[in-house]
Design a protein around this motif. Structure first.
Motif, mmCIF file in Angstrom:
data_model
loop_
_atom_site.group_PDB
_atom_site.id
_atom_site.type_symbol
_atom_site.label_atom_id
_atom_site.label_comp_id
_atom_site.label_asym_id
_atom_site.label_seq_id
_atom_site.Cartn_x
_atom_site.Cartn_y
_atom_site.Cartn_z
ATOM 1 N N LYS A 94 63.239 8.558 68.269
ATOM 2 C CA LYS A 94 63.753 9.820 66.200
ATOM 3 C C LYS A 94 62.868 9.327 65.409
ATOM 4 O O LYS A 94 62.002 10.740 64.998
ATOM 5 C CB LYS A 94 65.593 9.940 66.059
ATOM 6 N N LYS A 98 60.560 12.401 64.608
ATOM 7 C CA LYS A 98 60.827 13.313 63.294
ATOM 8 C C LYS A 98 59.671 13.612 62.490
ATOM 9 O O LYS A 98 59.260 15.242 62.336
ATOM 10 C CB LYS A 98 62.107 12.783 62.379
ATOM 11 N N THR A 380 67.249 15.430 61.104
ATOM 12 C CA THR A 380 66.880 15.690 61.984
ATOM 13 C C THR A 380 67.665 15.991 63.525
ATOM 14 O O THR A 380 66.864 15.191 64.321
ATOM 15 C CB THR A 380 66.197 13.601 62.366
#
Length: 469
Positions: A94, A98, A380
């Protein structure tokens, strides 16, 4: 054609003539990696994901990243931690994605098996009917150290099923691997009409540590396999591959296609090196296969072009090398797709009830567990809601409505929903509302509405009597 329950199954009908707006080219980048219970410390994932060091240097980003991991550390203390936060691997991916404006759509984990789907933000309102499944095959179906986790979804109207599997290990366990495959195919059932099984979907991607080894255990030693790899005799070696042989014989994975690996066997390596561990015979255990139900619709033909299939030997924390593949799919738009729109929020006061308004379009079918969540702007992950309220559904009230009221319910209408004064939103940031169409726990979910961003304020207290001049 494969996986059909009946030749009478309904098929979508599209006009004979299609213009360039009728379909989208969708790019999916798939990663499979047995991480051998290691944590993602002090490693960069950019090269694995085909990314540059800085986001502004990236070009031709895929629409979706699909991350399938096996043997993620699933000790009890980590399982408890994951109830409240993403596991460390998902957090690591992530962090990288992101910065490129990707959002986690869904994550499904079964012990050491982990599957996550990341989508570019611009696609969020075109992902519908998202659902997860899992199948345990370890210890006869009791233990989840082996088996499969899957995520299915509709992308611009086309259905995709993603399966991350970890099958029985060791050279002599071929029949167990075949049985694992059959069990997963038979037991995984979804709740989307006409897409109940894995192979009912338009596109299927099956990947993971499938654990297929090389035949000739008695005649081809680990040293001989290593020597053939060194001589670049991969074509001769792949002919001994169990997965290739069972597919040719129709015993398992026959519905799926695979571009034969042109990279060296991805198992088994000494940790921290590119040297094979000679205690095991090297093999292509880590694979990515796919299937296209190309004639699922009248007048159109579905296609999937595999544009890459490779291993990444520079990653050495595990005894497996990660494998990636990229595909370009043709996905057709769903003309029946409807989106909920939100009216701008002029003022949101902290510590007070706040009423929002949203517009239900004509033809939109409310689910029996639809809900609206509050998210930070530029969220996110779809699991990052700060608060939520269930919407009011009229299905349970239809017997109380007259014919005129029922007709009104079927038309475009504006609905109000009040959030409790107990919703606490920190000041100094902006938020968005997301409308989810849902059928409840472990049901089918889709994001169908996103509000404009709004700020929150705290009402100034009224002056006291002593403060009045």
């Amino acid at each position: 054609m494969f996986g059909r329950k009946s030749s009478k199954r309904r098929r979508k009908s599209y006009p004979v003539k299609q213009d360039h707006r009728a379909y989208n080219a969708c790019r999916i980048y798939i990663v499979t990696w047995n991480v051998s219970t290691k944590f993602p410390e002090n490693i960069s994932l950019n090269k694995l994901l085909g990314l540059e060091n800085r986001p502004e240097q990236d070009s031709h980003l895929p629409d979706f990243f699909v991350i399938g991991l096996q043997e993620v550390n699933a000790q009890p203390q980590n399982t408890l931690y994951n109830l409240f936060k993403d596991d460390l691997w998902t957090q690591k991916f992530k962090e990288v994605l992101k910065e490129r404006d990707y959002v986690v759509i869904k994550t499904e984990q079964m012990q050491g098996l982990l599957l996550s789907v990341f989508a570019r933000r611009k696609h969020l309102l075109h992902l519908r009917q998202v659902e997860t499944e899992y199948t345990r095959t370890g210890l006869g179906g009791i233990w989840g150290n082996k088996g499969a986790v899957s995520i299915r979804m509709n992308v611009y109207g086309s259905s995709i099923c993603l399966v991350n599997a970890h099958l029985a290990a060791h050279d002599h366990m071929l029949e167990e691997r075949i049985n694992d495959y059959e069990r997963i195919v038979q037991e995984q059932k979804f709740h989307v009409k006409a897409k109940e099984t894995i192979f009912d979907h338009d596109y299927v991607f099956w990947f993971g540590d499938l654990n297929f080894r090389l035949t000739g255990e008695a005649t081809t030693s680990a040293d001989e396999i290593r020597a053939m790899v060194a001589r670049d005799e991969l074509k001769q070696l792949i002919e001994k591959d169990q997965l290739l042989l069972v597919r040719r014989e129709g015993r398992a994975f026959a519905q799926l296609q695979e571009r034969l690996p042109q990279f060296p066997p991805t198992f088994k390596f000494e940790h921290g090196s590119n040297e094979y561990d000679m205690k095991r015979r090297p093999a292509w255990t880590d694979r990515i296969l796919y299937a296209v139900n190309e004639n699922n619709y009248r007048n159109v033909r579905l296609t999937a072009e595999q544009t890459s299939y490779k291993s990444h030997p520079s990653y050495s924390i595990s005894d497996h090398k990660p494998v990636t593949s990229e595909f370009t799919l043709k996905v057709y738009e769903d003309t029946t797709e409807r989106t909920v729109s939100f009216k701008p929020i002029e003022l949101w006061l902290v510590g007070e009830p706040n009423t929002i308004e949203y517009v239900i379009p004509n033809g939109f079918e409310e689910g029996n567990a639809d809900w609206i969540g509050i998210y930070r702007e530029n969220f996110t992950s779809l699991s990052e809601y700060l608060a939520y309220e269930y919407t009011e559904t009229y299905k349970d009230k239809q017997h109380q409505l007259n014919e005129q009221q029922l007709q009104h319910m079927q038309n475009t209408r504006t609905v109000q929903l009040t959030f409790s004064e107990n919703v606490s939103l920190p000041l100094g940031t902006r938020y968005q509302l997301l409308y989810f169409q849902s059928t409840g726990t472990r049901g089918v979910t889709g994001l169908v509405g996103i509000s404009p961003a709004f700020a929150v304020e705290k009402r100034c207290p009224s002056p006291s009597f002593d403060e009045i001049d």
